[in-house]
Design an enzyme around this catalytic site. Structure first.
Site, PDB file in Angstrom:
ATOM      1  N   HIS A 237       0.944  -0.740  -0.050  1.00  0.00           N
ATOM      2  CA  HIS A 237      -0.374   0.376   0.073  1.00  0.00           C
ATOM      3  C   HIS A 237       0.713   1.078   0.339  1.00  0.00           C
ATOM      4  O   HIS A 237       1.935   1.205   0.795  1.00  0.00           O
ATOM      5  CB  HIS A 237      -1.006  -0.166   0.949  1.00  0.00           C
ATOM      6  CG  HIS A 237      -2.397   0.581   1.159  1.00  0.00           C
ATOM      7  ND1 HIS A 237      -1.622   1.903   0.998  1.00  0.00           N
ATOM      8  CD2 HIS A 237      -3.532   0.889   0.928  1.00  0.00           C
ATOM      9  CE1 HIS A 237      -3.039   2.905   1.070  1.00  0.00           C
ATOM     10  NE2 HIS A 237      -3.967   2.004   0.501  1.00  0.00           N
TER      11      HIS A 237
ATOM     12  N   ASP B 288      -7.767  -5.475   0.068  1.00  0.00           N
ATOM     13  CA  ASP B 288      -8.336  -6.207  -1.137  1.00  0.00           C
ATOM     14  C   ASP B 288      -8.581  -7.544  -1.435  1.00  0.00           C
ATOM     15  O   ASP B 288      -8.539  -8.642  -1.889  1.00  0.00           O
ATOM     16  CB  ASP B 288      -7.966  -5.433  -2.930  1.00  0.00           C
ATOM     17  CG  ASP B 288      -8.415  -4.560  -2.644  1.00  0.00           C
ATOM     18  OD1 ASP B 288      -7.663  -3.864  -2.793  1.00  0.00           O
ATOM     19  OD2 ASP B 288      -9.836  -4.512  -2.921  1.00  0.00           O
TER      20      ASP B 288
HETATM   21  C1  SDX Z   1      -6.057   0.078  -2.832  1.00  0.00           C
HETATM   22  O1  SDX Z   1      -4.447   4.104  -2.176  1.00  0.00           O
HETATM   23  C2  SDX Z   1      -5.439   3.692  -1.445  1.00  0.00           C
HETATM   24  O2  SDX Z   1      -5.489   3.874  -0.465  1.00  0.00           O
HETATM   25  C3  SDX Z   1      -5.675   2.732  -2.675  1.00  0.00           C
HETATM   26  C4  SDX Z   1      -6.835   2.323  -1.158  1.00  0.00           C
HETATM   27  C5  SDX Z   1      -8.312   2.651  -1.181  1.00  0.00           C
HETATM   28  O3  SDX Z   1      -8.825   2.178  -0.452  1.00  0.00           O
HETATM   29  O4  SDX Z   1      -8.504   3.981  -1.580  1.00  0.00           O
HETATM   30  O5  SDX Z   1      -6.464   1.144  -0.416  1.00  0.00           O
HETATM   31  C6  SDX Z   1      -7.652   0.478  -2.364  1.00  0.00           C
HETATM   32  O6  SDX Z   1      -6.182   0.495  -4.534  1.00  0.00           O
HETATM   33  C7  SDX Z   1      -5.163  -0.817  -2.353  1.00  0.00           C
HETATM   34  C8  SDX Z   1      -4.027  -1.212  -3.118  1.00  0.00           C
HETATM   35  C9  SDX Z   1      -4.239  -2.842  -4.016  1.00  0.00           C
HETATM   36  N1  SDX Z   1      -3.542  -2.706  -5.333  1.00  0.00           N
HETATM   37  C10 SDX Z   1      -2.752  -4.529  -5.068  1.00  0.00           C
HETATM   38  O7  SDX Z   1      -2.871  -4.414  -3.714  1.00  0.00           O
HETATM   39  C11 SDX Z   1      -2.116  -4.264  -5.464  1.00  0.00           C
HETATM   40  C12 SDX Z   1      -0.582  -4.417  -5.610  1.00  0.00           C
HETATM   41  N2  SDX Z   1      -0.019  -4.175  -4.943  1.00  0.00           N
HETATM   42  C13 SDX Z   1       0.937  -3.086  -5.154  1.00  0.00           C
HETATM   43  O8  SDX Z   1       0.685  -2.675  -6.481  1.00  0.00           O
HETATM   44  C14 SDX Z   1       1.797  -1.925  -4.672  1.00  0.00           C
HETATM   45  O9  SDX Z   1       1.617  -1.924  -3.672  1.00  0.00           O
HETATM   46  C15 SDX Z   1       0.320  -0.276  -4.833  1.00  0.00           C
HETATM   47  C16 SDX Z   1      -0.215  -0.701  -5.876  1.00  0.00           C
HETATM   48  C17 SDX Z   1      -0.597  -0.768  -3.511  1.00  0.00           C
HETATM   49  C18 SDX Z   1       1.090   0.762  -3.726  1.00  0.00           C
HETATM   50  O10 SDX Z   1       2.469   0.558  -4.575  1.00  0.00           O
HETATM   51  P1  SDX Z   1       3.548   2.069  -4.652  1.00  0.00           P
HETATM   52  O11 SDX Z   1       2.967   2.705  -3.079  1.00  0.00           O
HETATM   53  O12 SDX Z   1       3.517   3.296  -5.756  1.00  0.00           O
HETATM   54  O13 SDX Z   1       5.233   0.863  -3.654  1.00  0.00           O
HETATM   55  P2  SDX Z   1       6.175  -0.039  -5.962  1.00  0.00           P
HETATM   56  O14 SDX Z   1       5.115   0.060  -6.896  1.00  0.00           O
HETATM   57  O15 SDX Z   1       6.576   2.037  -5.488  1.00  0.00           O
HETATM   58  O16 SDX Z   1       6.473  -0.393  -4.553  1.00  0.00           O
HETATM   59  C19 SDX Z   1       7.703  -0.075  -3.406  1.00  0.00           C
HETATM   60  C20 SDX Z   1       8.425  -1.659  -3.712  1.00  0.00           C
HETATM   61  C21 SDX Z   1       8.944  -1.350  -5.013  1.00  0.00           C
HETATM   62  O17 SDX Z   1      10.249  -2.591  -4.742  1.00  0.00           O
HETATM   63  P3  SDX Z   1      11.824  -1.853  -5.017  1.00  0.00           P
HETATM   64  O18 SDX Z   1      11.183  -1.571  -6.560  1.00  0.00           O
HETATM   65  O19 SDX Z   1      11.715  -0.521  -4.313  1.00  0.00           O
HETATM   66  O20 SDX Z   1      12.606  -2.608  -5.126  1.00  0.00           O
HETATM   67  O21 SDX Z   1       7.770  -2.495  -3.167  1.00  0.00           O
HETATM   68  C22 SDX Z   1       7.131  -3.445  -4.775  1.00  0.00           C
HETATM   69  C23 SDX Z   1       8.082  -3.278  -5.339  1.00  0.00           C
HETATM   70  O22 SDX Z   1       8.462  -3.673  -6.573  1.00  0.00           O
HETATM   71  N3  SDX Z   1       6.193  -3.411  -4.459  1.00  0.00           N
HETATM   72  C24 SDX Z   1       5.459  -5.340  -4.454  1.00  0.00           C
HETATM   73  C25 SDX Z   1       4.303  -5.171  -3.832  1.00  0.00           C
HETATM   74  N4  SDX Z   1       4.152  -3.874  -3.394  1.00  0.00           N
HETATM   75  C26 SDX Z   1       5.458  -3.041  -4.033  1.00  0.00           C
HETATM   76  N5  SDX Z   1       6.010  -6.130  -5.087  1.00  0.00           N
HETATM   77  C27 SDX Z   1       5.689  -7.623  -4.657  1.00  0.00           C
HETATM   78  N6  SDX Z   1       4.465  -7.365  -4.596  1.00  0.00           N
HETATM   79  C28 SDX Z   1       3.408  -6.655  -4.220  1.00  0.00           C
HETATM   80  N7  SDX Z   1       2.203  -6.471  -3.888  1.00  0.00           N
END
Ligand code: SDX
Length: 429
Positions: A307, A364
């Site tokens: 998140h 989710d």
């Molecule tokens: C919702 O914003 C809100 O409040 C949203 C929400 C709401 O109520 O409105 O809470 C609802 O959208 C919840 C999120 C649902 N999405 C998912 O579950 C999709 C999977 N999650 C990710 O794609 C990710 O965690 C996000 C999109 C939720 C957040 O992404 P960020 O904050 O942009 O973080 P990032 O992509 O820059 O990741 C930071 C690091 C990265 O690694 P590094 O390059 O720094 O080494 O964390 C890793 C990413 O690769 N990472 C993950 C991951 N999420 C982040 N690695 C593996 N699996 C994951 N799920």
């Protein structure tokens, strides 16, 4: 927000600039850069706005480190325990809980406006049967504007539009489901609660009357309360940005629905079920998915994990997980995907990668299993999220248009393209 004379000093080109330091009601600090460019010629760059506040707001407070979520100051745990979804919607939009009379008036209004113009059914019937319900919902919400001419006063227009959207979105969602299956549309009933009405419109069937279960109505109530607002997330920011052009609310909400559809945002609940089903079909090989999620060269993400704000357990996921167990137990349902999800969570939370990246289950991760137990088809999971988030979007939109200092949203950029160059006629290229 306190603006007592606190400043930070920026030193640039041997000059120092004082930028106001603002303090929020929970003590968080922000640098006000409203005059940065006019004073220094500089802009900031913050891809994805991870460090940028777009507004001040009094609606929802989140503390990502402590896993706190409050709507208008009330902890989401208390609302999930004691409130109706209607009360929560009223709280978000009006800033306080309704008294008995206000709640009853609100209920009457929502019932009075819960029907959809019969001509709209023609639109539904002409969507290809394979259309995704989120695309249909976004189109139909935008189309509502065509059925309702502007009213005399702005205030009247806003109040009636808010009521129409809250009242009709359930009917529109259930209608798309019934028509997609070639079933007769079921109309809303004034004797049913907000949640029970939706379930009845979805599942009532002339040959097999729908058996309304208290546990199911309650699960839907909690599901919708947990998703009702979440400060400046992607879809809410979209509603604010689109609304800042002073377009009508139907269009701004339609844009929010489209933003929510994405698998990184509201579409994650549907993506979690697909991910768990794929793992199940791959002999339940959890470790393979964990390995892929950690692989920088693999675009696979553990859906329902991570998140932007929560760097600990999403408080909504805690409630959702408990509700999963409760609901399946009361309905005497076993869902292998729930057992798989719990195992996946256990393995991931012991893995250094997830611990170091502060990746925990978000709202989710378990929500899809609750929706499966209720009987919602997977392709409607994000529609359920949209119905729930509507009061939050409306509250945030209203707060933005009521702000005398609110401007059209128009960010700057850092240009990294070609410097000036001349046009080359086609015969010389
Ligand atoms: C919702 O914003 C809100 O409040 C949203 C929400 C709401 O109520 O409105 O809470 C609802 O959208 C919840 C999120 C649902 N999405 C998912 O579950 C999709 C999977 N999650 C990710 O794609 C990710 O965690 C996000 C999109 C939720 C957040 O992404 P960020 O904050 O942009 O973080 P990032 O992509 O820059 O990741 C930071 C690091 C990265 O690694 P590094 O390059 O720094 O080494 O964390 C890793 C990413 O690769 N990472 C993950 C991951 N999420 C982040 N690695 C593996 N699996 C994951 N799920």
């Amino acid at each position: 927000m306190s603006t007592e004379n606190e400043y930070i000093t920026l030193i640039y080109n041997d000059q120092s600039f004082k930028l106001p330091l603002l303090t929020g009601s929970e003590g968080e600090k922000s640098i006000d850069i409203s005059n940065l460019r006019s004073e220094t010629g500089l802009i900031t760059l913050d891809k994805g706005y991870a460090n940028t506040g777009s507004c001040t707001s009094s609606i929802t407070f989140m503390d990502g480190e402590k896993g706190i979520l409050r709507y208008r100051g009330i902890p989401v745990e208390q609302l999930a325990e004691q409130a109706t979804f209607k009360e929560t919607a009223y709280l978000l939009i009006n800033g306080r809980l309704p008294n008995k009379e206000e709640l009853s008036d609100f209920s009457v209004l929502l019932n009075d406006h819960s029907l959809v113009h019969e001509d709209m059914q023609l639109f539904y019937q002409n969507f290809p049967r394979t259309s995704h319900p989120m695309g249909i919902l976004s189109s139909m919400v935008n189309a509502l504007k065509s059925f309702y001419p502007v009213l005399q006063t702005v205030e009247e227009e806003i109040n009636i539009t808010v009521t129409r959207l809250l009242a009709k979105i359930r009917t529109m969602a259930a209608m798309s489901y019934k028509i997609s299956r070639g079933h007769k549309v079921v109309y809303p009933r004034p004797d049913l609660s907000y949640c029970a009405n939706f379930l009845n419109m979805m599942f009532e069937n002339p040959v097999k009357p729908y058996q309304m279960r208290t546990e199911v109505v309650n699960a839907l109530r909690v599901f919708w309360i947990l998703h009702a607002d979440h400060e400046q997330n992607c879809s809410t920011t979209t509603v604010r940005v689109v609304g800042s052009g002073r377009v009508n609310l139907y269009a701004a909400i339609s844009a929010g629905i489209s933003a929510l559809w994405g698998p990184l945002h509201g579409g994650a609940n549907q993506a979690v079920i697909k991910m768990l089903t794929d793992i199940m079909q791959d002999n339940g090989d959890i470790h393979k998915s964990i390995k892929r999620a950690k692989d920088k060269n693999d675009s696979f993400r553990l859906m329902g994990f991570g998140h932007r704000v929560y760097k600990t357990y999403d408080p909504r996921a805690i409630i959702m997980k408990k509700m999963c167990d409760n609901l399946l137990d009361k309905l005497h349902i076993t869902d292998p995907l729930l057992d798989l999800a719990k195992k996946l969570e256990e393995v991931a939370l012991k893995d250094d990668y997830f611990v170091e990246h502060n990746l925990y289950p978000n709202v989710d991760f378990y929500s899809g299993i609750v929706l499966r137990a209720i009987g919602i088809p997977t392709n409607m999971f994000t529609v359920m999220f949209a119905i729930s988030r509507l009061p939050g979007w409306i509250a945030q939109w209203k707060e933005s248009i009521d702000d005398p200092n609110w401007k059209i949203c128009r960010p700057r950029q850092l240009f990294i393209g070609h410097k000036k160059r001349d046009f080359i006629p086609i015969d010389k290229r």
